[in-house]
Design a protein around this motif. Sequence first.
Motif, PDB file in Angstrom:
ATOM      1  N   GLY A 147     -31.465 -13.102 -47.297  1.00  0.00           N
ATOM      2  CA  GLY A 147     -30.066 -13.156 -47.723  1.00  0.00           C
ATOM      3  C   GLY A 147     -29.452 -14.507 -47.416  1.00  0.00           C
TER       4      GLY A 147
ATOM      5  N   GLN B  43     -25.320 -16.429 -47.275  1.00  0.00           N
ATOM      6  CA  GLN B  43     -23.877 -16.188 -47.345  1.00  0.00           C
ATOM      7  C   GLN B  43     -23.215 -17.079 -48.398  1.00  0.00           C
ATOM      8  OE1 GLN B  43     -21.705 -15.421 -43.574  1.00  0.00           O
ATOM      9  NE2 GLN B  43     -23.339 -16.655 -42.704  1.00  0.00           N
TER      10      GLN B  43
ATOM     11  N   CYS C 119     -30.583 -11.430 -51.616  1.00  0.00           N
ATOM     12  CA  CYS C 119     -29.263 -10.828 -51.551  1.00  0.00           C
ATOM     13  C   CYS C 119     -28.201 -11.882 -51.207  1.00  0.00           C
ATOM     14  CB  CYS C 119     -29.353  -9.774 -50.439  1.00  0.00           C
ATOM     15  SG  CYS C 119     -27.894  -8.845 -50.160  1.00  0.00           S
TER      16      CYS C 119
ATOM     17  N   VAL D  13     -24.941 -12.277 -49.499  1.00  0.00           N
ATOM     18  CA  VAL D  13     -24.354 -11.350 -48.522  1.00  0.00           C
ATOM     19  C   VAL D  13     -22.836 -11.570 -48.385  1.00  0.00           C
ATOM     20  CG1 VAL D  13     -26.514 -10.909 -47.303  1.00  0.00           C
ATOM     21  CG2 VAL D  13     -25.117 -12.822 -46.570  1.00  0.00           C
TER      22      VAL D  13
ATOM     23  N   HIS E 183     -21.100 -10.076 -45.233  1.00  0.00           N
ATOM     24  CA  HIS E 183     -21.158 -10.971 -44.072  1.00  0.00           C
ATOM     25  C   HIS E 183     -20.115 -12.085 -44.172  1.00  0.00           C
ATOM     26  CE1 HIS E 183     -25.287  -9.311 -43.284  1.00  0.00           C
ATOM     27  NE2 HIS E 183     -24.840  -9.446 -42.049  1.00  0.00           N
TER      28      HIS E 183
ATOM     29  N   THR F   3     -19.389 -16.563 -54.724  1.00  0.00           N
ATOM     30  CA  THR F   3     -20.477 -15.597 -54.934  1.00  0.00           C
ATOM     31  C   THR F   3     -21.200 -15.926 -56.247  1.00  0.00           C
ATOM     32  OG1 THR F   3     -19.262 -13.934 -53.687  1.00  0.00           O
ATOM     33  CG2 THR F   3     -21.010 -13.123 -55.137  1.00  0.00           C
TER      34      THR F   3
ATOM     35  N   GLN G  77     -24.708  -8.121 -52.169  1.00  0.00           N
ATOM     36  CA  GLN G  77     -24.746  -7.076 -51.129  1.00  0.00           C
ATOM     37  C   GLN G  77     -23.702  -5.968 -51.361  1.00  0.00           C
ATOM     38  OE1 GLN G  77     -23.323  -8.667 -47.486  1.00  0.00           O
ATOM     39  NE2 GLN G  77     -24.802  -7.575 -46.204  1.00  0.00           N
ATOM     40  N   SER G  78     -22.472  -6.341 -51.694  1.00  0.00           N
ATOM     41  CA  SER G  78     -21.422  -5.314 -51.825  1.00  0.00           C
ATOM     42  C   SER G  78     -21.639  -4.409 -53.035  1.00  0.00           C
ATOM     43  CB  SER G  78     -20.038  -5.967 -51.896  1.00  0.00           C
ATOM     44  OG  SER G  78     -19.932  -6.737 -53.072  1.00  0.00           O
TER      45      SER G  78
ATOM     46  N   HIS H 129     -25.917  -0.662 -47.835  1.00  0.00           N
ATOM     47  CA  HIS H 129     -26.025  -1.663 -46.761  1.00  0.00           C
ATOM     48  C   HIS H 129     -25.058  -1.315 -45.623  1.00  0.00           C
ATOM     49  CE1 HIS H 129     -28.485  -4.948 -48.744  1.00  0.00           C
ATOM     50  NE2 HIS H 129     -28.357  -4.027 -49.689  1.00  0.00           N
TER      51      HIS H 129
ATOM     52  N   GLN I  68     -27.060  -7.230 -40.858  1.00  0.00           N
ATOM     53  CA  GLN I  68     -28.237  -7.992 -41.313  1.00  0.00           C
ATOM     54  C   GLN I  68     -29.509  -7.150 -41.166  1.00  0.00           C
ATOM     55  OE1 GLN I  68     -28.475 -12.023 -39.938  1.00  0.00           O
ATOM     56  NE2 GLN I  68     -30.583 -12.285 -40.578  1.00  0.00           N
TER      57      GLN I  68
ATOM     58  N   ASP J 263     -29.525  -4.811 -44.017  1.00  0.00           N
ATOM     59  CA  ASP J 263     -29.928  -5.501 -45.267  1.00  0.00           C
ATOM     60  C   ASP J 263     -31.444  -5.498 -45.391  1.00  0.00           C
ATOM     61  OD1 ASP J 263     -27.277  -6.302 -45.537  1.00  0.00           O
ATOM     62  OD2 ASP J 263     -27.629  -8.342 -44.798  1.00  0.00           O
TER      63      ASP J 263
END
Length: 353
Positions: free
Chosen positions: A19, A21, A51, A53, A56, A71, A93-94, A99, A144, A147
Amino acid sequence: MSLPSSTSSAATTPRVLSGIQPTADSFHLGNYLGAVRQWVALQETHETFYCIVDLHAITVEHDPALLRGRTKVAAAQLLAMGVDPERSTLFVQSHVPEHAELAWVLGCLTGFGEAGRMTQFKDKSAKQGAAAATVGLFTYPILQAADILLYSPEPGPGERVFHVPVGEDQRQHLELTRTLAQRFNHRFGDTFVAPEAYIPEGAAKITDLQEPTAKMSKSASSPQGIVDVLEEPGPMRKKIMRAVTDTGSEVRYDEENKAGVTNLLRVFSALSGTPIPDLEKRYEGTGYGQFKKDLAEAVLDTFTPIRERALALLDDEKQLDLTLARGAERAGEVAARTMELVRDRVGFVGRGR
Ligand code: TYM
């Protein structure tokens, strides 16, 4: 691409999850060499899940419009760097609520003191001041772990390979993930394969161009210390030419006395595939100028096409959204299967049964 069913032989295909961020307008050289380059290579041999994230990303104060934009920019950069949506499951992720659900379950298996020992939390909370640090930041490593473990291959007879390609700074989070997987298995029966960190040898920790003993970091580095993947060629070249070296003139690998030069050698070697001793030999007696000039060219050769591809991908947002939606669907199927097993193992009553 069809997903392996829980009983098919594909359950033994080596798996990868990682993943990143979406917390900056661009990824940087450390993200690329420490992680994403390995993500791309592992597509050849592993079933890969990648992913973005965003859960996060809200563990520190954020701006919603910026997060939304970043994103998409993150997705475009990953695709431009070579993550192939036909071979990899690339998702946000969302988009996969499991998750957060698994994070809750794992949080209930994590000791308060155990979470408090995470050095990234200690560093970040010290920087913000203890009062400003959120519970979300504290439980970040547990999310994490969720995930990762959602995409664990099913344990069973024979070897199960499960790799997590990351930079050195994630080693402790990976250790916690392994501990939680083993603890869950011990309490509730074999459910997860303990994942292994997959950390590149030469590029595990790329350091700041201006502060070569500190990690190059989205949140901590000054603009002059960080090489952004999406940076324009002119400023990118300038930053490398101005990278801190030392008062000597020898291009030599020496972590203790020549941290700046050592970092640049690592970057050059990782980008060009030339072993460090060969680079030392090539630049014997030339001084830093030529070395930095050639390094700047190597960085530009790598990032210029990536930048161009990323910008083109961002021009077609609909297609980008579609790619992420497809990724979420594939990830969601695997996550749903894992969560179903987890709910059953921990004793939650199934709906309508
Ligand atoms: P993030 O977004 O901070 O960084 C993404 C990846 O880049 C690596 N990295 C570096 N590698 C070498 N040198 C550097 N200077 C450098 N800076 C960053 C990081 O090690 C990371 O691999 N916690 C993760 C995000 C995450 C995650 C996951 C990772 C959330 N869930 C599940 C793996 C699996 C992070 O902070 O990434």
